[in-house]
Design a protein around this motif. Structure first.
Motif, short mmCIF file in Angstrom:
data_model
loop_
_atom_site.label_atom_id
_atom_site.label_comp_id
_atom_site.label_asym_id
_atom_site.label_seq_id
_atom_site.Cartn_x
_atom_site.Cartn_y
_atom_site.Cartn_z
N SER A 1 0.88 -1.15 0.00
CA SER A 1 0.00 0.00 0.00
C SER A 1 0.92 1.20 0.00
N ASP B 1 2.21 4.94 -1.91
CA ASP B 1 2.32 5.66 -3.17
C ASP B 1 3.44 5.13 -4.04
N SER C 1 -1.41 6.40 -5.64
CA SER C 1 -1.39 5.18 -4.85
C SER C 1 -1.10 3.99 -5.77
N ASN D 1 7.01 4.91 -0.77
CA ASN D 1 6.59 4.96 0.64
C ASN D 1 7.64 5.65 1.48
#
Length: 145
Positions: free
Chosen positions: A49, A51, A104, A132
């Motif tokens: 999860s 970006d 994302s 991230n």
């Protein structure tokens, strides 16, 4: 093992046969298994999860029924993901586009999958690079005395 029947155009099959010969495969089944494994590995969705930045590259037939319009509408509908696009005319019928994306990981991957799956897109690949915070180098903290 299961037997599967697929239909390929002559040019694609000739490319696969040439690659099989160059790599020393004994038969088509072996190269198809390896190509499918590589494709599945490439497309495996990670549970990441956060970006990313990404490069979406695809080749398409600009004369394919309303494809250019569908692509433009798709990009306008996801303008928040797209940073820049390079458009290259390859020949009388084919164009290549390279688009830098940011957002994302899930949204970027979903958007790229949708573009690549459009009828008339002949080839597509997306390369995502996570951004991230935990993966970036942290700035040194300054302390006040």
């Amino acid at each position: 093992m299961q037997r599967v029947t697929i239909t390929l155009d002559d040019d694609l099959l000739a490319e696969i046969d040439a690659e099989a010969g160059a790599r020393g495969y004994q038969n088509r089944s072996e190269i198809f298994r390896d190509l499918v494994r590589a494709g599945l590995q490439q497309s495996t969705r990670s549970s990441d999860s956060g970006d990313c930045v990404a490069a979406l590259v695809y080749v398409y037939d600009h004369e394919s029924r309303d494809l250019s319009g569908r692509l433009v509408r798709n990009f306008h509908g996801h303008h928040d993901l797209s940073l820049a696009t390079l458009h290259v005319h390859l020949d009388d019928h084919n164009c290549m586009e390279l688009t830098a994306l940011q957002g994302s990981i899930k949204e970027v991957q979903h958007f790229a999958d949708h573009v690549i799956a459009e009828r008339g897109v002949k080839y597509g690949r997306v390369i995502t690079i996570p951004t991230n915070a935990s993966r970036q180098r942290k700035k040194p903290q300054t302390h006040r005395a």
